[in-house]
Design a protein around this motif. Structure first.
Motif, PDB file in Angstrom:
ATOM      1  N   GLU A 143      -8.238   1.547  -4.634  1.00  0.00           N
ATOM      2  CA  GLU A 143      -7.951   2.781  -3.922  1.00  0.00           C
ATOM      3  C   GLU A 143      -8.756   2.779  -2.634  1.00  0.00           C
ATOM      4  O   GLU A 143      -9.609   1.910  -2.415  1.00  0.00           O
ATOM      5  N   SER A 144      -8.501   3.739  -1.774  1.00  0.00           N
ATOM      6  CA  SER A 144      -9.132   3.735  -0.452  1.00  0.00           C
ATOM      7  C   SER A 144     -10.659   3.730  -0.535  1.00  0.00           C
ATOM      8  O   SER A 144     -11.331   3.090   0.277  1.00  0.00           O
ATOM      9  N   TYR A 189       0.846  -1.197   0.000  1.00  0.00           N
ATOM     10  CA  TYR A 189       0.000   0.000   0.000  1.00  0.00           C
ATOM     11  C   TYR A 189       0.874   1.238   0.000  1.00  0.00           C
ATOM     12  O   TYR A 189       1.802   1.376   0.809  1.00  0.00           O
ATOM     13  N   CYS A 190       0.592   2.153  -0.910  1.00  0.00           N
ATOM     14  CA  CYS A 190       1.283   3.440  -0.959  1.00  0.00           C
ATOM     15  C   CYS A 190       0.238   4.542  -1.032  1.00  0.00           C
ATOM     16  O   CYS A 190      -0.704   4.452  -1.831  1.00  0.00           O
ATOM     17  N   ARG A 191       0.411   5.557  -0.212  1.00  0.00           N
ATOM     18  CA  ARG A 191      -0.495   6.694  -0.268  1.00  0.00           C
ATOM     19  C   ARG A 191      -0.395   7.337  -1.646  1.00  0.00           C
ATOM     20  O   ARG A 191       0.687   7.612  -2.139  1.00  0.00           O
ATOM     21  N   GLY A 192      -1.530   7.553  -2.268  1.00  0.00           N
ATOM     22  CA  GLY A 192      -1.548   8.136  -3.607  1.00  0.00           C
ATOM     23  C   GLY A 192      -1.594   7.099  -4.707  1.00  0.00           C
ATOM     24  O   GLY A 192      -1.999   7.406  -5.821  1.00  0.00           O
ATOM     25  N   ILE A 201      -0.824   6.887   8.594  1.00  0.00           N
ATOM     26  CA  ILE A 201      -1.513   6.148   7.537  1.00  0.00           C
ATOM     27  C   ILE A 201      -2.934   5.805   7.987  1.00  0.00           C
ATOM     28  O   ILE A 201      -3.902   5.933   7.224  1.00  0.00           O
ATOM     29  N   ASP A 218      -5.135   8.870   7.883  1.00  0.00           N
ATOM     30  CA  ASP A 218      -5.404   9.261   6.497  1.00  0.00           C
ATOM     31  C   ASP A 218      -6.505   8.398   5.900  1.00  0.00           C
ATOM     32  O   ASP A 218      -7.426   8.901   5.241  1.00  0.00           O
ATOM     33  N   LEU A 219      -6.439   7.077   6.135  1.00  0.00           N
ATOM     34  CA  LEU A 219      -7.453   6.168   5.603  1.00  0.00           C
ATOM     35  C   LEU A 219      -8.806   6.393   6.274  1.00  0.00           C
ATOM     36  O   LEU A 219      -9.851   6.347   5.614  1.00  0.00           O
ATOM     37  N   LYS A 231     -10.709   9.109   4.837  1.00  0.00           N
ATOM     38  CA  LYS A 231     -11.271   8.759   3.531  1.00  0.00           C
ATOM     39  C   LYS A 231     -12.427   7.757   3.651  1.00  0.00           C
ATOM     40  O   LYS A 231     -12.905   7.237   2.643  1.00  0.00           O
TER      41      LYS A 231
END
Length: 254
Positions: free
Chosen positions: A225-226, A179-182, A242, A245-246, A249
């Motif tokens: 994606e999220s 998993y990578c943000r973006g 992380i 951030d999730l 979303k």
């Protein structure tokens, strides 16, 4: 002297394989008695010998870029305590009812071992999962047809996708390789990615199981994606930033 060099290079490979991706600054910190020039030469040598992949600012494990599944026995031995922790969290959140999809993989095996014996239907492409689920008397276990991938002991192929299109899932439990943000949640195998995407399209709710060491790993194929998932279950080492951030979303994180 030569023995020290070989030992150091072996340790570098082990570190990169463990983390998936290591920045050069982290490498310098891990080997404080070695000059930066020597470490750069080590990375150059290891990359030339196909033991790691050099990238700008560091290096990546081969596992993060090769489009094949790791042999299952290799994955089972990695981070086993974290996988058991994730499986226990998942069991507490699962309310067996209707149709549940259980992905293949080592974390899914740990979940299958402790899955409650309550009335529901479980569909899977993981051969070892079916063996663990066979102990349950109230669960109706279904195995999708298709081609056996020997290394991962999972089922895939056109027939698998066709059969998935005939099922509506109340819950899909999916594994990822990074998993990578973006960039989102990733998968190393194109076939597995296609199968899980097909399942997610037919699922009311999607739960992703991912150990914390997969954060920051970018694999070949983007699975989701999220906004495509509802729940993420990880271990106690998941980065707080992380997680927040999730959650912002709309993802429930445990």
């Amino acid at each position: 002297m030569e023995g020290d060099m070989e030992r150091r290079r072996k340790q570098i490979v082990e570190l990169i394989n463990e983390k998936g991706q290591v920045g050069f600054a982290q490498l310098v910190k891990s080997f404080p008695d070695v000059s930066e020039m020597t470490l750069r030469n080590d990375l150059k040598f290891l990359d030339a010998n196909r033991q790691i992949i050099r990238i700008h600012g560091g290096a990546r494990s081969l596992d993060t870029v090769i489009d094949i599944d790791d042999p299952l026995h290799k994955r089972i031995s990695k981070n086993n305590e974290k996988k058991q922790e994730i499986a226990k969290k998942a069991v507490r959140l699962i309310h067996p009812r209707g149709a549940i999809f259980l992905d293949s993989g080592s974390t899914m095996i740990e979940l299958a071992k402790i899955f409650p014996d309550e009335r529901c239907k479980i569909f899977t492409v993981g051969v070892p999962c079916t063996m663990e689920l066979a102990r349950l008397k109230s669960v109706d276990v279904h195995v999708f047809g298709g081609r056996l991938k020997r290394e991962s002991l999972s089922i895939s192929g056109v027939k698998t996708l066709q059969e998935i299109e005939n099922v509506n899932f109340n819950l899909a439990i999916i594994g990822v390789t990074g998993y990578c943000r973006g960039k989102g949640f990733c998968c190393s195998s194109e076939e597995r990615c296609e199968i899980n995407r097909a399942v997610m399209r037919r699922a009311e709710k999607v739960m992703v199981l991912m150990d914390s060491q997969k954060v920051g790993k970018s694999d070949t194929y983007i699975l989701a994606e999220s906004q495509d998932i509802d729940i993420l279950i990880s271990d106690h080492d998941l980065d707080r930033e992380i997680q927040e951030d999730l959650e912002q979303k709309g993802v429930e994180v445990y």
